[in-house]
Design a protein around this motif. Structure first.
Motif, PDB file in Angstrom:
ATOM      1  N   GLN A  64      21.480  32.245 -18.860  1.00  0.00           N
ATOM      2  CA  GLN A  64      21.599  33.057 -20.074  1.00  0.00           C
ATOM      3  C   GLN A  64      22.657  34.090 -20.532  1.00  0.00           C
ATOM      4  O   GLN A  64      23.123  34.013 -21.456  1.00  0.00           O
ATOM      5  N   THR A  65      23.128  34.516 -19.253  1.00  0.00           N
ATOM      6  CA  THR A  65      24.338  35.683 -19.514  1.00  0.00           C
ATOM      7  C   THR A  65      25.293  35.469 -18.448  1.00  0.00           C
ATOM      8  O   THR A  65      25.102  35.758 -17.506  1.00  0.00           O
ATOM      9  N   LEU A  66      26.411  34.959 -19.060  1.00  0.00           N
ATOM     10  CA  LEU A  66      27.601  34.744 -17.941  1.00  0.00           C
ATOM     11  C   LEU A  66      28.553  35.835 -18.253  1.00  0.00           C
ATOM     12  O   LEU A  66      29.080  36.016 -19.344  1.00  0.00           O
ATOM     13  N   THR A  67      28.884  36.456 -16.946  1.00  0.00           N
ATOM     14  CA  THR A  67      29.849  37.579 -16.988  1.00  0.00           C
ATOM     15  C   THR A  67      30.795  37.341 -16.024  1.00  0.00           C
ATOM     16  O   THR A  67      30.572  36.886 -14.853  1.00  0.00           O
ATOM     17  N   TRP A  68      32.127  37.593 -16.709  1.00  0.00           N
ATOM     18  CA  TRP A  68      33.126  37.515 -15.552  1.00  0.00           C
ATOM     19  C   TRP A  68      33.923  38.547 -15.756  1.00  0.00           C
ATOM     20  O   TRP A  68      34.040  39.406 -16.671  1.00  0.00           O
ATOM     21  N   ALA A  69      34.402  39.078 -14.553  1.00  0.00           N
ATOM     22  CA  ALA A  69      35.496  40.183 -14.477  1.00  0.00           C
ATOM     23  C   ALA A  69      36.924  39.596 -14.971  1.00  0.00           C
ATOM     24  O   ALA A  69      37.116  38.319 -14.454  1.00  0.00           O
ATOM     25  N   VAL A  70      37.547  40.500 -15.657  1.00  0.00           N
ATOM     26  CA  VAL A  70      38.929  40.108 -16.065  1.00  0.00           C
ATOM     27  C   VAL A  70      40.077  40.429 -14.752  1.00  0.00           C
ATOM     28  O   VAL A  70      39.878  41.637 -14.739  1.00  0.00           O
ATOM     29  N   SER A  92      26.242  35.960 -24.151  1.00  0.00           N
ATOM     30  CA  SER A  92      24.690  35.820 -23.886  1.00  0.00           C
ATOM     31  C   SER A  92      24.427  34.915 -24.964  1.00  0.00           C
ATOM     32  O   SER A  92      24.403  35.000 -25.925  1.00  0.00           O
ATOM     33  N   LEU A  93      23.875  33.810 -24.099  1.00  0.00           N
ATOM     34  CA  LEU A  93      23.343  32.784 -24.983  1.00  0.00           C
ATOM     35  C   LEU A  93      21.934  32.886 -25.474  1.00  0.00           C
ATOM     36  O   LEU A  93      20.957  33.701 -25.051  1.00  0.00           O
ATOM     37  N   ASP A  94      21.603  32.447 -26.800  1.00  0.00           N
ATOM     38  CA  ASP A  94      20.234  32.550 -27.363  1.00  0.00           C
ATOM     39  C   ASP A  94      19.403  31.639 -26.755  1.00  0.00           C
ATOM     40  O   ASP A  94      19.764  30.708 -25.960  1.00  0.00           O
ATOM     41  N   ASP A  95      18.161  31.346 -27.232  1.00  0.00           N
ATOM     42  CA  ASP A  95      17.230  30.490 -26.742  1.00  0.00           C
ATOM     43  C   ASP A  95      16.972  29.243 -27.465  1.00  0.00           C
ATOM     44  O   ASP A  95      16.054  28.411 -27.192  1.00  0.00           O
ATOM     45  N   ALA A  96      17.807  28.798 -28.275  1.00  0.00           N
ATOM     46  CA  ALA A  96      17.862  27.511 -29.242  1.00  0.00           C
ATOM     47  C   ALA A  96      17.898  26.422 -28.387  1.00  0.00           C
ATOM     48  O   ALA A  96      18.329  26.568 -27.070  1.00  0.00           O
ATOM     49  N   PRO A  97      17.447  25.174 -28.834  1.00  0.00           N
ATOM     50  CA  PRO A  97      17.833  24.071 -27.995  1.00  0.00           C
ATOM     51  C   PRO A  97      19.203  23.809 -27.617  1.00  0.00           C
ATOM     52  O   PRO A  97      20.047  24.257 -28.226  1.00  0.00           O
ATOM     53  N   THR A  98      19.390  23.072 -26.247  1.00  0.00           N
ATOM     54  CA  THR A  98      20.951  23.005 -25.874  1.00  0.00           C
ATOM     55  C   THR A  98      21.619  22.416 -27.044  1.00  0.00           C
ATOM     56  O   THR A  98      22.839  22.709 -26.994  1.00  0.00           O
TER      57      THR A  98
END
Ligand SMILES: CC(C)(COP(=O)(O)OP(=O)(O)OC[C@H]1O[C@@H](n2cnc3c(N)ncnc32)[C@H](O)[C@@H]1OP(=O)(O)O)[C@@H](O)C(=O)NCCC(=O)NCCS
Length: 204
Positions: A64-70, A92-98
């Protein structure tokens, strides 16, 4: 989802870990990060530990939430430590269909690394991955910023976001609501400015 790195000649993005806690803690003392993002204030070391130890791995695990350090560019051989971070970026992704998911893009840079275009390069990598059908296949990416955050707006502008609205009370900052800007970029949009920079608006 397992965390993975994204990289190009300008920047390397990899998930922050426990080894980054000191740098996250130090960065989040910055006045601009406190003013323009939703990091806790005051920002304590336990916040950085919770971020690296729970929030980041939980977000990757759920997808749901993909976090990267720069980080600075360059390959990191297996087993070697990652170079020190200069910023943070995430989706941060919402809950909609793929088939029609949307994500919100968020970011900060440490003060000493700002103004060199590194964040914009990082965001390009993240958007490319987000829209790639082999990646997340997103239908839309949203950018939100408090009114007056011109550095963030300039990044969004360079990336091809259309700033479509200024909304009263859009954002929550501490125990207050702030007026905010919303911009979007869609998969087929050119990733470059789509309107002149509002020259009448002074920097500052
Ligand atoms: C927003 C932020 C991440 C940008 O990082 P950065 O490393 O400066 O980003 P870049 O160098 O890629 O691009 C910044 C652009 O904004 C411009 N800029 C900076 N301050 C500006 C201002 N006050 N008004 C207008 N433009 C401004 C820079 O000149 C640059 O544009 P250019 O490349 O055309 O010269 C950084 O300022 C930051 O960490 N701010 C605090 C946290 C934050 O606001 N996060 C976003 C929340 S929505």
């Amino acid at each position: 989802m397992e965390p993975f790195a994204l990289a190009n000649e300008f920047v390397r993005l990899s998930a922050p870990t426990a080894s980054d806690v000191d740098d996250v803690y130090a960065a989040c003392q910055d006045e601009a990060i406190q003013r323009w993002t939703t990091v806790p204030s005051p920002y304590r070391r336990e916040h950085a530990r919770d971020f690296a130890g729970r929030f980041v791995p939980g977000g990757w695990a759920s997808g749901q939430t993909l976090t990267w350090a720069v980080r600075p560019p360059g390959d990191v051989p297996a087993g070697m430590p990652e170079p020190r971070l200069v910023g943070m970026i995430g989706l941060s992704l919402d809950d909609a269909p793929t088939s029609c998911r949307s994500a919100e893009l968020g970011f900060w840079m440490v003060p000493a690394a700002r103004g060199r275009g590194v964040l914009t390069q990082a965001a390009r990598l993240v958007l490319d991955y987000g829209f790639d059908l082999e990646g997340l296949g997103l239908a839309r990416v949203e950018w939100r910023a408090a009114v007056g955050n011109w550095a963030s707006r300039r990044v969004a502008w360079k990336l091809g976001f259309s700033v479509e609205a200024q909304v009263r009370g859009l954002l929550v900052h501490g125990d207050e609501r702030q007026d905010g800007w919303i911009g979007t970029v869609l998969p087929a949009d050119p990733r470059e400015p789509n309107e002149p920079w509002p020259a009448e608006l002074a920097r500052g």
